[in-house]
Scaffold this motif. Structure first.
Motif, PDB file in Angstrom:
ATOM      1  N   LEU A 164      86.665 102.663 -53.247  1.00 52.07           N
ATOM      2  CA  LEU A 164      86.634 103.793 -54.176  1.00 52.07           C
ATOM      3  C   LEU A 164      88.079 104.119 -54.539  1.00 52.07           C
ATOM      4  O   LEU A 164      88.863 104.534 -53.680  1.00 52.07           O
ATOM      5  N   ILE A 165      88.442 103.925 -55.805  1.00 44.81           N
ATOM      6  CA  ILE A 165      89.849 104.042 -56.212  1.00 44.81           C
ATOM      7  C   ILE A 165      90.175 105.448 -56.695  1.00 44.81           C
ATOM      8  O   ILE A 165      90.983 106.149 -56.094  1.00 44.81           O
ATOM      9  N   LYS A 166      89.539 105.889 -57.773  1.00 47.50           N
ATOM     10  CA  LYS A 166      89.894 107.193 -58.344  1.00 47.50           C
ATOM     11  C   LYS A 166      88.821 107.659 -59.312  1.00 47.50           C
ATOM     12  O   LYS A 166      87.939 106.887 -59.710  1.00 47.50           O
ATOM     13  N   VAL A 167      88.921 108.942 -59.692  1.00 46.69           N
ATOM     14  CA  VAL A 167      88.088 109.541 -60.735  1.00 46.69           C
ATOM     15  C   VAL A 167      89.022 110.344 -61.635  1.00 46.69           C
ATOM     16  O   VAL A 167      89.959 110.990 -61.155  1.00 46.69           O
ATOM     17  N   ARG A 168      88.756 110.314 -62.939  1.00 43.15           N
ATOM     18  CA  ARG A 168      89.599 111.030 -63.889  1.00 43.15           C
ATOM     19  C   ARG A 168      88.750 111.883 -64.838  1.00 43.15           C
ATOM     20  O   ARG A 168      87.607 111.567 -65.103  1.00 43.15           O
ATOM     21  N   LYS A 169      89.368 112.989 -65.301  1.00 42.92           N
ATOM     22  CA  LYS A 169      88.803 113.866 -66.338  1.00 42.92           C
ATOM     23  C   LYS A 169      87.469 114.485 -65.922  1.00 42.92           C
ATOM     24  O   LYS A 169      86.507 114.506 -66.705  1.00 42.92           O
ATOM     25  N   LEU A 170      87.383 114.987 -64.699  1.00 37.00           N
ATOM     26  CA  LEU A 170      86.154 115.647 -64.263  1.00 37.00           C
ATOM     27  C   LEU A 170      85.958 116.962 -65.023  1.00 37.00           C
ATOM     28  O   LEU A 170      86.932 117.622 -65.415  1.00 37.00           O
ATOM     29  N   GLN A 171      84.695 117.332 -65.216  1.00 34.48           N
ATOM     30  CA  GLN A 171      84.347 118.577 -65.915  1.00 34.48           C
ATOM     31  C   GLN A 171      83.559 119.463 -64.944  1.00 34.48           C
ATOM     32  O   GLN A 171      82.324 119.444 -64.925  1.00 34.48           O
ATOM     33  N   PRO A 172      84.246 120.264 -64.108  1.00 29.68           N
ATOM     34  CA  PRO A 172      83.549 121.075 -63.103  1.00 29.68           C
ATOM     35  C   PRO A 172      82.967 122.334 -63.728  1.00 29.68           C
ATOM     36  O   PRO A 172      83.377 122.756 -64.819  1.00 29.68           O
ATOM     37  N   PRO A 173      82.009 122.974 -63.042  1.00 29.79           N
ATOM     38  CA  PRO A 173      81.440 124.230 -63.560  1.00 29.79           C
ATOM     39  C   PRO A 173      82.414 125.398 -63.472  1.00 29.79           C
ATOM     40  O   PRO A 173      82.232 126.409 -64.136  1.00 29.79           O
ATOM     41  N   ALA A 174      83.447 125.298 -62.634  1.00 28.43           N
ATOM     42  CA  ALA A 174      84.439 126.367 -62.481  1.00 28.43           C
ATOM     43  C   ALA A 174      85.825 125.830 -62.810  1.00 28.43           C
ATOM     44  O   ALA A 174      85.994 124.653 -63.143  1.00 28.43           O
ATOM     45  N   ASP A 175      86.817 126.720 -62.719  1.00 26.65           N
ATOM     46  CA  ASP A 175      88.185 126.327 -63.046  1.00 26.65           C
ATOM     47  C   ASP A 175      88.741 125.331 -62.032  1.00 26.65           C
ATOM     48  O   ASP A 175      89.405 124.369 -62.386  1.00 26.65           O
ATOM     49  N   SER A 176      88.508 125.583 -60.751  1.00 27.34           N
ATOM     50  CA  SER A 176      88.996 124.687 -59.712  1.00 27.34           C
ATOM     51  C   SER A 176      87.934 123.643 -59.374  1.00 27.34           C
ATOM     52  O   SER A 176      86.755 123.835 -59.651  1.00 27.34           O
ATOM     53  N   CYS A 177      88.391 122.552 -58.768  1.00 29.15           N
ATOM     54  CA  CYS A 177      87.451 121.473 -58.431  1.00 29.15           C
ATOM     55  C   CYS A 177      87.909 120.797 -57.152  1.00 29.15           C
ATOM     56  O   CYS A 177      89.082 120.438 -57.003  1.00 29.15           O
ATOM     57  N   SER A 178      86.988 120.626 -56.200  1.00 31.87           N
ATOM     58  CA  SER A 178      87.248 119.903 -54.950  1.00 31.87           C
ATOM     59  C   SER A 178      86.196 118.806 -54.831  1.00 31.87           C
ATOM     60  O   SER A 178      85.123 119.009 -54.250  1.00 31.87           O
ATOM     61  N   PRO A 179      86.454 117.640 -55.415  1.00 31.97           N
ATOM     62  CA  PRO A 179      85.419 116.598 -55.491  1.00 31.97           C
ATOM     63  C   PRO A 179      85.368 115.674 -54.282  1.00 31.97           C
ATOM     64  O   PRO A 179      86.358 115.493 -53.567  1.00 31.97           O
ATOM     65  N   PHE A 180      84.196 115.088 -54.076  1.00 28.73           N
ATOM     66  CA  PHE A 180      84.007 113.976 -53.149  1.00 28.73           C
ATOM     67  C   PHE A 180      82.898 113.099 -53.702  1.00 28.73           C
ATOM     68  O   PHE A 180      82.186 113.475 -54.644  1.00 28.73           O
ATOM     69  N   VAL A 181      82.726 111.889 -53.126  1.00 27.20           N
ATOM     70  CA  VAL A 181      81.794 110.904 -53.663  1.00 27.20           C
ATOM     71  C   VAL A 181      80.883 110.394 -52.553  1.00 27.20           C
ATOM     72  O   VAL A 181      81.352 110.085 -51.449  1.00 27.20           O
ATOM     73  N   LYS A 182      79.579 110.316 -52.854  1.00 25.32           N
ATOM     74  CA  LYS A 182      78.607 109.658 -51.984  1.00 25.32           C
ATOM     75  C   LYS A 182      78.256 108.304 -52.587  1.00 25.32           C
ATOM     76  O   LYS A 182      78.044 108.201 -53.798  1.00 25.32           O
ATOM     77  N   ILE A 183      78.176 107.278 -51.729  1.00 29.84           N
ATOM     78  CA  ILE A 183      77.903 105.923 -52.195  1.00 29.84           C
ATOM     79  C   ILE A 183      76.620 105.419 -51.520  1.00 29.84           C
ATOM     80  O   ILE A 183      76.525 105.398 -50.295  1.00 29.84           O
ATOM     81  N   TYR A 184      75.652 105.014 -52.355  1.00 29.18           N
ATOM     82  CA  TYR A 184      74.378 104.476 -51.872  1.00 29.18           C
ATOM     83  C   TYR A 184      74.289 102.997 -52.244  1.00 29.18           C
ATOM     84  O   TYR A 184      74.874 102.559 -53.242  1.00 29.18           O
ATOM     85  N   LEU A 185      73.545 102.247 -51.451  1.00 30.30           N
ATOM     86  CA  LEU A 185      73.200 100.868 -51.786  1.00 30.30           C
ATOM     87  C   LEU A 185      71.677 100.831 -51.970  1.00 30.30           C
ATOM     88  O   LEU A 185      70.920 100.676 -51.006  1.00 30.30           O
ATOM     89  N   LEU A 186      71.241 101.019 -53.204  1.00 30.50           N
ATOM     90  CA  LEU A 186      69.814 101.087 -53.505  1.00 30.50           C
ATOM     91  C   LEU A 186      69.159  99.744 -53.261  1.00 30.50           C
ATOM     92  O   LEU A 186      69.807  98.704 -53.350  1.00 30.50           O
ATOM     93  N   PRO A 187      67.852  99.731 -52.914  1.00 32.71           N
ATOM     94  CA  PRO A 187      66.896 100.849 -52.993  1.00 32.71           C
ATOM     95  C   PRO A 187      66.895 101.804 -51.800  1.00 32.71           C
ATOM     96  O   PRO A 187      66.072 102.699 -51.745  1.00 32.71           O
ATOM     97  N   ASP A 188      67.797 101.630 -50.846  1.00 30.10           N
ATOM     98  CA  ASP A 188      67.839 102.531 -49.693  1.00 30.10           C
ATOM     99  C   ASP A 188      68.549 103.833 -50.099  1.00 30.10           C
ATOM    100  O   ASP A 188      69.767 103.862 -50.274  1.00 30.10           O
TER     101      ASP A 188
END
Length: 412
Positions: A164-188
């Motif tokens: 997981l390298i990076k994320v850019r230009k997020l559009q959060p519901p509020a002014d500040s943003c504290s992001p994280f990412v969940k990664i799944y391997l479907l179909p699980d």
């Protein structure tokens, strides 16, 4: 005494004559050496040489007037007299064996002050710049974020390495943003791997590595799913977007590390229909007369039997005035209620036929030793055949030629 004096005078005269001759010979050799570069083998070459350096001097003046950033290419004195120059790729280039020429007239650049060196041309630095990475700057209207990641598969240990390298230009519901990412391997969808939380940033840099254990036989039937969340001050999680990445269309063998970026998509919060839904894109090229369908994925399918022997595929059929023209099928995905396809099909269709043509997408279930069972179907086309979202999708495709128009449709 007179005889001795005469003999001494004669010997002294001879020595003076010899020394004078030697001095004259050395002066003559030096004079010839100084003018050796002016004696060219052909008068034609002399003319060309003068023209070359006159053109070079004129070009230097023109380049200076335009304030160009070109860099003179200079042969250093240490390489003078060499007929061969070894290059880094072990190739060889033979130089001209004619005597080196020195420009006589015209303005001289500061590079001419190097002893024994001369300018043979210029290098334009603009030609050696890396192409600009437009993925960092070109964001379409309505974009909610973009995610970069890499995928690599180790055949010997049967491990899927996800970075997981990076994320850019997020559009959060509020002014500040504290992001994280969940990664799944479907179909699980019961287990996942999670990144660290990045505090107060719309452009988080993760640089984290994750490992999934998956056999090579099942690899091409699996799909990566990235969910990007925002944590608010009350520590509640808000989904900002998702990325679905099927592994079947990528070459992961041979330790090939693929660096990929995808735009985030919003999660569809509408409840699934009784028979499920299907997502696909439509595009029409009026110049080529080609209708393109990209079958992306389906969800909420009601399988007739829960078994790994069950396979689900999509059949795309082109109709004209309710007459069958041609059909194509996706590859079958085994035992999944939410199969991912990401396959593209093209059909020949003249622009005059768009008012009478339609597309039928059927989701079919196949069980070994039994008949194929229809799980659901959707038809898109003009007003003659469809209404609602199906008609809107068709009309939007026609109004935006050569663009992929993507939508979800309810199966019936």
């Amino acid at each position: 005494e007179q005889a001795v004096a005469v003999a001494g005078g004669i010997i002294g005269g001879i020595l003076l004559f010899v020394l004078t001759g030697i001095t004259a010979y050395l002066l003559w050799k030096k004079f010839c050496h100084l003018h050796s570069y002016e004696k060219l083998t052909s008068p034609v070459k002399t003319t060309n040489a003068n023209a070359i350096f006159q053109d070079q001097s004129a070009s230097e003046i023109q380049l200076k007037s335009k304030r160009s950033r070109s860099v003179p290419f200079i042969i250093p004195p240490t390489l003078h007299g060499r007929d061969w120059i070894n290059l880094t790729n072990e190739e060889q280039v033979q130089e001209d064996s004619d005597p080196y020429m020195i420009p006589q007239d015209g303005p001289r650049s500061s590079f001419h002050s190097l002893a024994g060196a001369y300018v043979v041309g210029t290098i334009n630095p603009e030609l050696y710049k890396f192409p600009e990475d437009k993925s960092e700057t070109d964001f379409p209207e309505g974009n909610i974020g973009r995610l970069w990641f890499s995928v690599e598969y180790e055949q010997e240990s049967e491990r899927l390495l996800v970075s997981l390298i990076k994320v850019r230009k997020l559009q959060p519901p509020a002014d500040s943003c504290s992001p994280f990412v969940k990664i799944y391997l479907l179909p699980d969808e019961r287990s996942y791997l999670q990144s660290k939380t990045k505090r107060r940033t719309l452009n988080p840099q993760f640089d984290e590595n994750f490992v999934f254990q998956v056999s090579s036989k099942m690899l091409l039937q699996r799909t990566l799913k990235f969910l990007v969340y925002h944590v608010d001050k009350q520590k509640k999680h808000h989904l900002l977007g998702q990325v679905i990445f099927p592994l079947k269309n990528e070459t992961l063998a041979g330790h090939n590390k693929l660096v990929i970026w995808r735009d985030l998509e919003k999660e569809n919060l509408e409840p699934p229909s009784e028979y499920g839904e299907i997502q696909f894109s439509l595009s029409y090229n009026d110049y080529l007369g080609r209708l393109t369908v990209v079958v992306l994925r389906a969800r909420g399918l009601k399988l007739q039997e829960e078994s790994h022997a069950v396979s689900v595929y999509v059949k795309v059929s082109l109709m004209n005035r309710n007459k069958f023209i041609k059909s194509k099928k996706t590859a079958a995905v085994q035992g999944s209620h939410n199969p991912v396809y990401n396959e593209t099909f093209s059909f020949k269709a003249d622009q005059t036929e768009l008012d009478t043509a339609s597309l039928s997408l059927s989701v079919l279930q196949n069980i070994k030793g039994e008949k194929t069972h229809l799980l659901g179907r959707v038809v898109v086309g003009p007003f003659m055949y469809t209404r609602g979202k199906e008609l809107e999708h068709w009309n939007e495709m026609i109004s935006k030629p050569k663009e992929l128009v993507k939508r979800w449709h309810t199966l019936c």
